[in-house]
Design a protein around this motif. Structure first.
Motif, short mmCIF file in Angstrom:
data_model
loop_
_atom_site.label_atom_id
_atom_site.label_comp_id
_atom_site.label_asym_id
_atom_site.label_seq_id
_atom_site.Cartn_x
_atom_site.Cartn_y
_atom_site.Cartn_z
N THR A 1 35.84 -7.65 14.18
CA THR A 1 36.56 -7.90 15.44
C THR A 1 37.20 -9.29 15.41
O THR A 1 38.36 -9.46 15.80
N ARG A 2 36.44 -10.28 14.94
CA ARG A 2 36.98 -11.63 14.80
C ARG A 2 38.15 -11.65 13.82
O ARG A 2 39.21 -12.23 14.08
N ASP A 3 37.97 -11.00 12.69
CA ASP A 3 39.01 -11.01 11.67
C ASP A 3 40.26 -10.28 12.14
O ASP A 3 41.39 -10.72 11.89
N ALA A 4 40.07 -9.16 12.85
CA ALA A 4 41.23 -8.40 13.35
C ALA A 4 42.01 -9.20 14.38
O ALA A 4 43.23 -9.03 14.52
N ALA A 5 41.32 -10.11 15.09
CA ALA A 5 41.99 -10.94 16.09
C ALA A 5 42.72 -12.11 15.47
O ALA A 5 43.44 -12.84 16.16
N GLY A 6 42.56 -12.30 14.15
CA GLY A 6 43.26 -13.39 13.46
C GLY A 6 42.74 -14.77 13.81
O GLY A 6 43.47 -15.76 13.71
N ILE A 7 41.47 -14.86 14.21
CA ILE A 7 40.89 -16.15 14.59
C ILE A 7 40.53 -16.95 13.33
O ILE A 7 39.83 -16.46 12.45
N THR A 8 41.02 -18.18 13.27
CA THR A 8 40.78 -19.05 12.13
C THR A 8 39.31 -19.43 12.06
O THR A 8 38.67 -19.69 13.08
N ILE A 9 38.80 -19.49 10.84
CA ILE A 9 37.39 -19.82 10.66
C ILE A 9 37.23 -20.83 9.53
O ILE A 9 37.87 -20.72 8.48
N ALA A 10 36.45 -21.88 9.80
CA ALA A 10 36.08 -22.84 8.76
C ALA A 10 34.76 -22.41 8.17
O ALA A 10 33.81 -22.11 8.91
N LYS A 11 34.66 -22.36 6.86
CA LYS A 11 33.40 -21.91 6.25
C LYS A 11 33.23 -22.49 4.87
O LYS A 11 34.19 -22.86 4.20
N TRP A 12 31.98 -22.58 4.47
CA TRP A 12 31.66 -22.94 3.10
C TRP A 12 30.32 -22.34 2.71
O TRP A 12 29.52 -21.99 3.57
N ASP A 13 30.14 -22.21 1.43
CA ASP A 13 28.94 -21.60 0.87
C ASP A 13 28.01 -22.72 0.41
O ASP A 13 28.42 -23.61 -0.33
N TYR A 14 26.76 -22.69 0.86
CA TYR A 14 25.80 -23.70 0.42
C TYR A 14 25.32 -23.46 -1.01
O TYR A 14 24.63 -24.30 -1.58
N VAL B 1 16.26 -21.65 -1.97
CA VAL B 1 16.42 -21.97 -3.39
C VAL B 1 17.91 -21.95 -3.72
O VAL B 1 18.73 -21.46 -2.95
N SER B 2 18.26 -22.49 -4.87
CA SER B 2 19.66 -22.47 -5.28
C SER B 2 20.08 -21.03 -5.58
O SER B 2 19.25 -20.18 -5.92
N GLU B 3 21.35 -20.77 -5.46
CA GLU B 3 21.86 -19.43 -5.74
C GLU B 3 21.54 -19.02 -7.17
O GLU B 3 21.21 -17.86 -7.45
N ASP B 4 21.59 -19.98 -8.08
CA ASP B 4 21.32 -19.69 -9.49
C ASP B 4 19.88 -19.23 -9.70
O ASP B 4 19.59 -18.40 -10.56
N ASP B 5 18.96 -19.77 -8.89
CA ASP B 5 17.54 -19.43 -9.04
C ASP B 5 17.12 -18.24 -8.18
O ASP B 5 16.02 -17.69 -8.37
N GLY B 6 17.95 -17.87 -7.23
CA GLY B 6 17.56 -16.88 -6.24
C GLY B 6 17.11 -15.56 -6.83
O GLY B 6 16.05 -15.03 -6.48
N LYS B 7 17.90 -14.99 -7.73
CA LYS B 7 17.55 -13.69 -8.29
C LYS B 7 16.27 -13.77 -9.11
O LYS B 7 15.43 -12.87 -9.05
N TRP C 1 18.64 -13.77 1.25
CA TRP C 1 19.90 -13.77 1.98
C TRP C 1 20.72 -14.99 1.57
O TRP C 1 20.20 -16.11 1.51
N PRO C 2 22.00 -14.81 1.27
CA PRO C 2 22.85 -15.96 0.96
C PRO C 2 23.04 -16.83 2.19
O PRO C 2 23.10 -16.33 3.32
N LEU C 3 23.14 -18.14 1.99
CA LEU C 3 23.28 -19.08 3.09
C LEU C 3 24.65 -19.74 3.05
O LEU C 3 25.11 -20.21 2.01
N GLY C 4 25.28 -19.78 4.19
CA GLY C 4 26.59 -20.41 4.30
C GLY C 4 26.79 -20.95 5.71
O GLY C 4 25.99 -20.71 6.62
N PHE C 5 27.86 -21.68 5.88
CA PHE C 5 28.24 -22.24 7.17
C PHE C 5 29.58 -21.66 7.57
O PHE C 5 30.49 -21.54 6.74
N HIS C 6 29.72 -21.29 8.83
CA HIS C 6 31.05 -20.98 9.34
C HIS C 6 31.11 -21.27 10.82
O HIS C 6 30.10 -21.20 11.53
N HIS C 7 32.31 -21.62 11.25
CA HIS C 7 32.54 -21.90 12.67
C HIS C 7 33.99 -21.58 12.98
O HIS C 7 34.90 -21.99 12.26
#
Length: 408
Positions: free
Chosen positions: A172-185, A235-241, A275-281
């Motif tokens: 719904t957010r994406d269809a509305a074209g709302i800009t999002i700031a995000k990054w992957d930890y 844990v780091s993504e590299d170690d997660g699995k 679960w992968p961890l990230g930030f978005h707003h």
């Protein structure tokens, strides 16, 4: 087939369901549409995660009528202990007896069951599960969703305000074209239930390592008296699995090494998930006849256990705004009401997101010098009652401009 209600809530998770229940208490009707099967979501063993519910969120549950049924499953958080790698310089947050707890821990399954049962019994909620939204429509006149259910013809459900509550990947957010700031930890959270030899004493532990926080959250003992806690290990993504695939004995050894003797010997581990961890707003949380709540609007690191509580604040604020508008005859999709919601929740959620991001980065700096500096700062906070009270109020969710539903 068509049906019109006040709210058209897309996403029936904990935040979306809370919004529907809170709205119904104020006389607002809703459709709540979710693709998941509730029987699967509440099955034994589906989700071993547990969630910290803040004091303010517990007030919300009380005010919408689900707290009484949940009380027996609650494990109080009486204190929070924070350490840097279990080195000297521990920071303790313990409220005075008259201030109550710092929150309560609940198995996610129990939260879902309580909400689902309440929603099923509420005539102002039309709960549509196992349904795909194939088209979203919004205009100055209203909002609608075209949905598809297995083996049935497409249906059109209408509302006066569309609410995006589908979580981090909100279409719904994406269809509305709302800009999002995000990054992957580039981190993963490993979640599991633990049993251990020592009682936890209702203490939540947050042990920080450069790779990420290692949290031990108190849970109710089993019927036979076995002591239980919930582990959230970053844990780091590299170690997660690799960590997820460790055998139980190796996994327990790694857990024991990081937690030390705070809970004695770890005796068993439940099913593990990650679960992968990230930030978005998002740049904004409203649009034409649209409001975003919960992870659809903001996703934060679980470092302070505030993710769900932040979404519940959104739900309570949105209901208050809509209820105030209804008293003077305003439509739920009125632009003035949405502006008030935007101004109320946009800044608060952004500040919480920045704070959790800052903590993640601060405790992620490796090296003895950085650790010594952190522990020096923690010791200063430990000796300053005013600062400790501030942090405890933040953890309990009782600071700032609170919606009425979050008050006792």
């Amino acid at each position: 087939m068509s049906d019109s209600r006040d709210l058209l809530i897309l996403g029936g998770g904990l935040v979306g369901m809370t919004l529907a229940l809170a709205a119904a208490r104020q006389g607002l009707s809703s459709h709540i549409i979710d693709r998941a099967d509730p029987a699967e979501l509440t099955a034994e063993g589906f989700d071993d995660r547990a969630t910290a519910i803040s004091t303010a969120s517990w007030h919300l549950f009380t005010n919408i009528g689900i707290a009484e049924g949940l009380e027996q499953f609650a494990c109080d958080i009486a204190s929070i202990a924070v350490t840097d790698q279990n080195l000297p310089g521990r920071l303790d947050f313990t409220p005075e007896a008259h201030e109550g707890t710092l929150g309560r821990m609940f198995p996610n399954r129990r939260l879902r069951l309580a909400m689902f049962e309440a929603a099923a019994a509420e005539p102002l909620i039309n709960w549509v599960s196992k349904a795909e939204v194939i088209e979203r429509q919004r205009s100055e006149f209203g909002a609608a969703a075209i949905i598809s259910r297995e083996g049935g013809e497409p249906e059109k459900l209408m509302g006066r305000l569309m609410v995006g509550a589908e979580g981090r990947g909100s279409p719904t957010r994406d269809a509305a074209g709302i800009t999002i700031a995000k990054w992957d930890y580039k981190h993963r959270a490993i979640i599991a239930g633990l049993t251990h030899s020592k009682p936890h004493g209702n203490v939540a532990w947050e042990i920080f390592y450069p790779a990420g926080p290692f949290a031990l959250l108190p849970m109710n003992d089993d019927a036979d008296g076995t002591h239980r806690s919930s582990l959230v290990w970053t844990v780091s993504e590299d170690d997660g699995k690799a960590v997820t695939k460790l055998g139980d004995r190796a996994f327990l050894a790694e857990v024991q090494k990081r937690m030390g003797d705070v809970l004695g010997e770890v005796t068993s581990v439940g099913a593990r998930s990650s679960w992968p961890l990230g930030f978005h707003h998002t740049a904004k949380i409203t649009g034409e006849r649209l409001a975003l709540i919960g992870d659809a609007a903001h996703g934060i690191h679980p470092i302070a256990g505030q993710g769900l509580n932040l979404g519940l604040r959104d739900a309570a604020a949105l209901v208050e705004v809509l209820t105030d508008g209804a008293r003077i005859g305003l439509d739920p999709g009125d632009a003035q009401l949405l502006t008030r919601y935007e101004n109320w929740r946009g800044l608060d959620s952004f500040m919480v997101a920045l704070a959790t991001d800052g903590l993640t980065r601060l405790f992620g700096v490796p090296g003895k010098t950085a650790s010594a500096a952190r522990r020096l700062g923690m010791s200063a906070v430990q000796r300053t009652d005013l600062l400790k009270t501030f942090f405890m109020d933040e953890a309990r969710g009782v600071s700032g401009d609170l919606p009425e539903l979050l008050k006792a």
